[in-house]
Design an enzyme around this catalytic site. Structure first.
Site, PDB file in Angstrom:
ATOM      1  N   ARG A 102       0.629  -1.178  -0.519  1.00 36.21           N
ATOM      2  CA  ARG A 102      -0.303  -0.118   0.192  1.00 36.21           C
ATOM      3  C   ARG A 102       0.665   1.000  -0.202  1.00 36.21           C
ATOM      4  O   ARG A 102       1.480   1.645   0.564  1.00 36.21           O
ATOM      5  CB  ARG A 102      -1.009   0.279   1.351  1.00 36.21           C
ATOM      6  CG  ARG A 102      -1.318   1.559   1.388  1.00 36.21           C
ATOM      7  CD  ARG A 102      -2.968   0.785   2.370  1.00 36.21           C
ATOM      8  NE  ARG A 102      -3.579   0.234   1.543  1.00 36.21           N
ATOM      9  CZ  ARG A 102      -4.918   0.629   2.316  1.00 36.21           C
ATOM     10  NH1 ARG A 102      -4.956   1.141   3.897  1.00 36.21           N
ATOM     11  NH2 ARG A 102      -6.063  -0.043   1.830  1.00 36.21           N
ATOM     12  N   HIS A 129      -7.411   0.593  -7.087  1.00 35.55           N
ATOM     13  CA  HIS A 129      -7.848  -0.201  -5.331  1.00 35.55           C
ATOM     14  C   HIS A 129      -8.030  -1.590  -5.813  1.00 35.55           C
ATOM     15  O   HIS A 129      -9.210  -1.540  -5.368  1.00 35.55           O
ATOM     16  CB  HIS A 129      -8.333   0.347  -4.531  1.00 35.55           C
ATOM     17  CG  HIS A 129      -8.421  -0.092  -3.190  1.00 35.55           C
ATOM     18  ND1 HIS A 129      -7.493  -1.233  -2.658  1.00 35.55           N
ATOM     19  CD2 HIS A 129      -9.157   0.050  -1.983  1.00 35.55           C
ATOM     20  CE1 HIS A 129      -7.684  -1.436  -1.381  1.00 35.55           C
ATOM     21  NE2 HIS A 129      -8.581  -0.478  -1.216  1.00 35.55           N
ATOM     22  N   GLN A 132      -9.545  -4.217  -3.419  1.00 33.15           N
ATOM     23  CA  GLN A 132     -11.280  -3.613  -3.587  1.00 33.15           C
ATOM     24  C   GLN A 132     -12.544  -4.436  -4.173  1.00 33.15           C
ATOM     25  O   GLN A 132     -13.780  -4.291  -3.826  1.00 33.15           O
ATOM     26  CB  GLN A 132     -11.246  -2.205  -3.088  1.00 33.15           C
ATOM     27  CG  GLN A 132     -12.363  -1.798  -2.187  1.00 33.15           C
ATOM     28  CD  GLN A 132     -12.916  -2.407  -1.216  1.00 33.15           C
ATOM     29  OE1 GLN A 132     -12.300  -2.110  -0.705  1.00 33.15           O
ATOM     30  NE2 GLN A 132     -13.964  -2.854  -0.820  1.00 33.15           N
ATOM     31  N   ASP A 223     -17.051   6.826  -1.595  1.00 36.91           N
ATOM     32  CA  ASP A 223     -15.951   6.564  -1.817  1.00 36.91           C
ATOM     33  C   ASP A 223     -16.524   7.692  -0.604  1.00 36.91           C
ATOM     34  O   ASP A 223     -16.656   8.471  -0.987  1.00 36.91           O
ATOM     35  CB  ASP A 223     -14.856   6.610  -2.410  1.00 36.91           C
ATOM     36  CG  ASP A 223     -13.640   5.964  -1.489  1.00 36.91           C
ATOM     37  OD1 ASP A 223     -13.185   5.633  -0.424  1.00 36.91           O
ATOM     38  OD2 ASP A 223     -12.419   5.976  -1.845  1.00 36.91           O
ATOM     39  N   CYS A 263     -16.496   0.886   0.176  1.00 35.88           N
ATOM     40  CA  CYS A 263     -15.160   0.267   0.185  1.00 35.88           C
ATOM     41  C   CYS A 263     -14.737   0.430   2.033  1.00 35.88           C
ATOM     42  O   CYS A 263     -14.061  -0.505   2.228  1.00 35.88           O
ATOM     43  CB  CYS A 263     -13.572   0.648  -0.281  1.00 35.88           C
ATOM     44  SG  CYS A 263     -13.626   2.095  -0.184  1.00 35.88           S
ATOM     45  N   ARG A 291     -13.563  -9.084   1.101  1.00 42.27           N
ATOM     46  CA  ARG A 291     -12.015  -8.754   1.038  1.00 42.27           C
ATOM     47  C   ARG A 291     -10.822  -9.910   1.199  1.00 42.27           C
ATOM     48  O   ARG A 291     -10.002 -10.645   0.808  1.00 42.27           O
ATOM     49  CB  ARG A 291     -11.163  -7.438   2.090  1.00 42.27           C
ATOM     50  CG  ARG A 291     -12.113  -6.341   1.758  1.00 42.27           C
ATOM     51  CD  ARG A 291     -11.658  -5.523   0.315  1.00 42.27           C
ATOM     52  NE  ARG A 291     -10.443  -5.745   0.299  1.00 42.27           N
ATOM     53  CZ  ARG A 291      -9.176  -4.517   0.280  1.00 42.27           C
ATOM     54  NH1 ARG A 291      -9.913  -3.240   1.340  1.00 42.27           N
ATOM     55  NH2 ARG A 291      -8.312  -4.024   0.770  1.00 42.27           N
TER      56      ARG A 291
END
Ligand code: CP
Ligand code: NVA
Length: 309
Positions: A102, A129, A132, A223, A263, A291
């Protein structure tokens, strides 16, 4: 050897194969069967930004697959003191079997991957991402929303928006993206998505009117308005995103049985109201759980064990 840096690098068939693998492993685990597909393997997990879901799902996932996760915060490893990505990559590749990172720019992740002798997985960058989205699509399948869906993304043209663009473009469904002026998606990524959509048949629409995006949608998603690294812009962003909160009025414009995805982490009263997040259409905790399952599919697939599950 393949890396998992963006969905752009995979075909529709490969994406669906990884999700299907994740679903099969999920069914095994729900029946309390833990097959050690990645026995004795080590997953290095490098975090240059905070995380709850990504850390817990990868660490638990690799453990359940018979391996172990190594949590490496850039605050503690030499990377944070300036050791180059390319050196870190070569060292870790000598000792570990897979790496999840990340970080900030996608180019930093790509540099790591270029020097890595083991598969590298994107655990979020400023641009994308992708893990996700694997979980999000798995959740859509489980909730009966994967058959020609119309997906509405309302909010910032950020890493999540870009990842939705890639997923829609690859799989060929309809995506409507509503962003305020000044917060549109990255034009290069938009161009790539349109190019891919030509062959997949995806329909992609951009608007600054959230209502237009959400009307008749099967899936509504949003988001945070302030992504990691943008904290200094918070006040301005909160002003600029006025009118973009997904509330029950907005959900009423979608199909009556539409689902709501996020998410997480969610900021109640900003991008989504408490009522929607906690309401009957919200499946955000199924999504969060997925996930774990989706990423197992990705890891086992990258390791080449895709036919063993
Ligand atoms: N959705 C997500 O990636 O959450 P974390 O930042 O908690 O990992
Ligand atoms: N867009 C958010 C996603 C967090 C999971 C961020 O980058 O902070």
């Amino acid at each position: 050897m393949r890396h998992f840096l963006t969905l752009k690098d995979f075909t529709k068939e490969e994406i669906l194969e990884m999700i299907d693998l994740g679903l099969r492993i999920k069914a095994e685990v729900k029946a309390r069967r833990f097959t050690p597909y990645l026995e004795k393997q080590t997953l290095a997990m490098i975090f240059e930004k905070s995380s709850t879901r990504t850390r817990v799902s990868f660490e638990t996932g690799i453990y359940q697959l018979g391996g172990m996760g190594l949590f490496l915060s850039s605050r503690d490893i030499q990377l944070g003191r300036g050791e180059p990505m390319k050196d870190t990559a070569r060292v870790i590749g000598r000792m570990c079997d897979m790496v999840m990172i990340r970080t900030y720019s996608q180019s930093k992740l790509e540099e790591f991957a270029r020097f890595s002798s083991v598969p590298v997985i994107n655990g979020l960058t400023d641009e994308y991402h992708p893990v996700q989205l694997m979980a999000d699509y798995m959740t859509m399948i489980e909730h009966g929303k994967a058959d020609n869906p119309v997906v509405a993304y309302v909010g910032d043209g950020n890493n999540m928006a870009h990842s939705w663009l890639m997923l829609a473009a690859k799989l060929g469904f309809e995506l409507r993206v509503a962003t305020p002026k000044g917060y549109e998606c990255n034009p290069d990524i938009v161009e790539d998505a349109f190019e891919i959509a030509k062959t997949s048949g995806a329909t992609i629409l951009f608007t600054d009117d959230p209502k237009e995006a959400v009307k008749g949608a099967d899936v509504v998603t949003t988001d945070t308005w302030v992504s990691m690294g943008e904290e200094d812009e918070k006040e301005k962003r909160l002003r600029d995103f006025a009118g973009y909160t997904v509330d029950s009025g907005m959900m009423k414009l979608a199909k009556a049985d539409a689902i709501f995805l996020h998410c997480l982490p969610a900021y109640r009263g900003m991008e989504v109201t408490e009522e929607v997040l906690e309401g009957p259409q919200s499946v955000v905790f199924d999504e969060a759980e997925n996930r774990l399952h989706a990423q197992k599919g990705v890891m086992v697939w990258l390791d080449g064990k895709r036919n063993e599950a």
